[in-house]
Design an enzyme around this catalytic site. Structure first.
Site, PDB file in Angstrom:
ATOM      1  N   LYS A  83       0.858  -1.195   0.000  1.00 28.16           N
ATOM      2  CA  LYS A  83       0.000   0.000   0.000  1.00 28.16           C
ATOM      3  C   LYS A  83       0.889   1.238   0.000  1.00 28.16           C
ATOM      4  O   LYS A  83       1.783   1.371   0.851  1.00 28.16           O
ATOM      5  CB  LYS A  83      -0.872  -0.044   1.257  1.00 28.16           C
TER       6      LYS A  83
HETATM    7  O1  G3P Z   1      -7.625   1.815   5.697  1.00 26.05           O
HETATM    8  C1  G3P Z   1      -8.017   2.977   5.100  1.00 26.05           C
HETATM    9  C2  G3P Z   1      -9.378   3.488   5.533  1.00 26.05           C
HETATM   10  O2  G3P Z   1     -10.337   2.480   5.414  1.00 26.05           O
HETATM   11  C3  G3P Z   1      -9.403   4.221   6.828  1.00 26.05           C
HETATM   12  O3  G3P Z   1     -10.686   4.451   7.312  1.00 26.05           O
HETATM   13  O4  G3P Z   1     -12.205   5.115   9.139  1.00 26.05           O
HETATM   14  O5  G3P Z   1      -9.772   5.724   9.281  1.00 26.05           O
HETATM   15  O6  G3P Z   1     -11.282   6.875   7.671  1.00 26.05           O
HETATM   16  P1  G3P Z   1     -11.004   5.603   8.404  1.00 26.05           P
END
Ligand code: G3P
Length: 218
Positions: A83
């Site tokens: 990633k």
């Molecule tokens: O892993 C990336 C993403 O899904 C993060 O989500 O909830 O931290 O905005 P969030």
């Protein structure tokens, strides 16, 4: 539609893998920090549980170090998706690792323009963050609709739309309606997909009525 779980919690990953519905895992530095575990052994353990893509994110932001980290992560298992952030250096890493046959997930995508760049860089996955756009009063799901439409115009691009920053079941349902390839969801959001009060009410009635018959199937 493929279901990935967005967590670095190995117990949650094992639990969801046992359902047979889990197609992959995404992690990020924040989730790894939350797990309290050592990154490399943790990713090795996740890859031993899940055969689909397991995203492991580089920590550096400069091209040379990201390349070294990406190559090291890619060696952990065949199903590692390295990633990288959607930056000029990250996309350069994406292009080089993808050309070498590594699965690359480009993260922190917030615009259709960025998604076009990731596809041109050979990304296997683009990760648009819908919840974080909603948080600043922008339409996260409109971004998914735009990217899906753009990618459909270019069948030679193999990049899959991986909906990230998912906060609730309707993000998943709307992603499916739009034809997004993958959603990555926190474990609690996946569990919410099962729930409906009429299912619970209906099952209670069936169990009670079956008792009245006095029969046994086995
Ligand atoms: O892993 C990336 C993403 O899904 C993060 O989500 O909830 O931290 O905005 P969030």
């Amino acid at each position: 539609m493929k279901f990935f779980v967005d967590t670095a919690n190995i117990d949650d990953i094992r639990d969801l893998a046992s359902t047979g519905l889990l197609d992959g895992v995404t992690t990020n530095p924040s989730l790894v920090a939350k797990s309290g575990k050592q990154f490399i052994p943790l990713i090795e353990e996740i890859c031993s549980v899940v055969s689909g893509p397991v995203s492991a994110e580089v920590a550096a932001t400069d091209y040379e170090t990201m390349m070294k980290e990406g190559r090291k992560l890619a060696k952990i298992a065949k199903n590692i998706a390295v990633k990288v952030p959607l930056t000029p250096a990250g996309l350069k890493v994406c292009k080089n690792l993808s050309d070498d046959g590594t699965i690359v997930n480009v993260t922190l995508c917030f615009s259709p323009a960025q998604a076009i760049l990731a596809a041109k860089a050979g990304a296997a996955f683009i990760s648009p963050f819908v919840g974080r756009l909603d948080d600043i009063a922008q339409d996260g799901m409109q971004l998914i609709a735009d990217i899906v439409q753009i990618y459909e115009n270019y069948p030679q691009w193999d990049t899959e739309v991986l909906v990230a920053s998912v906060r609730h079941p309707m993000h998943i349902v709307d992603s499916a309606k739009m034809g997004a390839h993958v959603v990555t969801c926190p474990p609690d959001v996946i569990k919410k997909l099962y729930s409906h009060p009429l299912t619970d009410k209906g099952l209670t009635a069936f169990v009670e009525d079956w008792k009245k018959t006095g029969q046994s199937i086995l």
